[in-house]
Write a protein that holds these residues in place. Structure first.
Motif, PDB file in Angstrom:
ATOM      1  N   GLN A  69      70.822  -5.009  56.542  1.00  0.00           N
ATOM      2  CA  GLN A  69      69.941  -5.255  57.681  1.00  0.00           C
ATOM      3  C   GLN A  69      68.479  -5.213  57.257  1.00  0.00           C
ATOM      4  OE1 GLN A  69      72.379  -2.975  57.618  1.00  0.00           O
ATOM      5  NE2 GLN A  69      73.765  -3.425  59.300  1.00  0.00           N
ATOM      6  N   TYR A  70      68.187  -4.540  56.179  1.00  0.00           N
ATOM      7  CA  TYR A  70      66.824  -4.439  55.646  1.00  0.00           C
ATOM      8  C   TYR A  70      66.493  -5.668  54.800  1.00  0.00           C
ATOM      9  CZ  TYR A  70      62.942  -2.490  52.909  1.00  0.00           C
ATOM     10  OH  TYR A  70      61.740  -2.283  52.296  1.00  0.00           O
ATOM     11  N   VAL A  71      67.286  -5.897  53.775  1.00  0.00           N
ATOM     12  CA  VAL A  71      66.966  -6.974  52.829  1.00  0.00           C
ATOM     13  C   VAL A  71      67.084  -8.362  53.466  1.00  0.00           C
ATOM     14  CG1 VAL A  71      69.241  -7.252  51.757  1.00  0.00           C
ATOM     15  CG2 VAL A  71      67.186  -7.598  50.405  1.00  0.00           C
ATOM     16  N   ALA A  72      68.005  -8.532  54.412  1.00  0.00           N
ATOM     17  CA  ALA A  72      68.167  -9.835  55.062  1.00  0.00           C
ATOM     18  C   ALA A  72      66.959 -10.196  55.915  1.00  0.00           C
ATOM     19  CB  ALA A  72      69.432  -9.851  55.914  1.00  0.00           C
ATOM     20  N   ARG A  73      66.172  -9.225  56.309  1.00  0.00           N
ATOM     21  CA  ARG A  73      65.002  -9.467  57.156  1.00  0.00           C
ATOM     22  C   ARG A  73      63.785  -9.939  56.361  1.00  0.00           C
ATOM     23  NH1 ARG A  73      62.690 -11.406  60.830  1.00  0.00           N
ATOM     24  NH2 ARG A  73      61.725 -10.272  62.531  1.00  0.00           N
TER      25      ARG A  73
END
Length: 87
Positions: A69-73
Motif C-alpha cells: 500500500q506504500y510502494v504502490a502509491r
C-alpha cells in the motif's frame, strides 16, 4: 494495532491504519520530492500485487519487504518481482 504478526525484519506490525499509511507517504514525498501515482494507477497496482504469490500477510512484498500500500502509491516505484515487474 490489531494483534497481527510482526515483520520479520523490524518486529513492527505489518498492518497500518489509513492515517499511518498516509503520514508515511506524505513524509516520504516531502523528503524525496517524489510524485504520487494517480488513484486509478494505485488501485491497479494493488490489484496486481493482490494476485501475486509473493504477497505475504496480505500487505508485504516478499521480494522488496515493502508494504504494498506504500510502494504502490509512489509514482516512480515499480514492482521488484525477479521475473519482471507486474506493474
Amino acid at each position: 494495532m490489531m494483534n497481527e504478526p510482526p515483520c520479520k525484519g523490524c518486529m513492527a506490525s505489518v498492518r497500518l491504519t489509513a492515517s499511518e499509511l498516509e503520514r508515511l507517504i506524505a513524509e516520504y514525498g516531502e523528503r524525496e520530492n517524489e510524485p504520487l501515482a494517480t488513484t486509478a494507477e494505485y488501485f491497479r497496482r494493488l490489484s496486481q500485487c493482490g494476485q501475486c504469490s509473493a504477497l505475504v500477510y496480505e500487505t508485504t512484498c516478499r521480494h522488496s519487504g515493502m508494504l504494498i500500500q506504500y510502494v504502490a502509491r509512489l509514482q516512480n516505484k515499480g514492482c521488484p518481482h525477479p521475473d519482471g515487474g507486474k506493474w
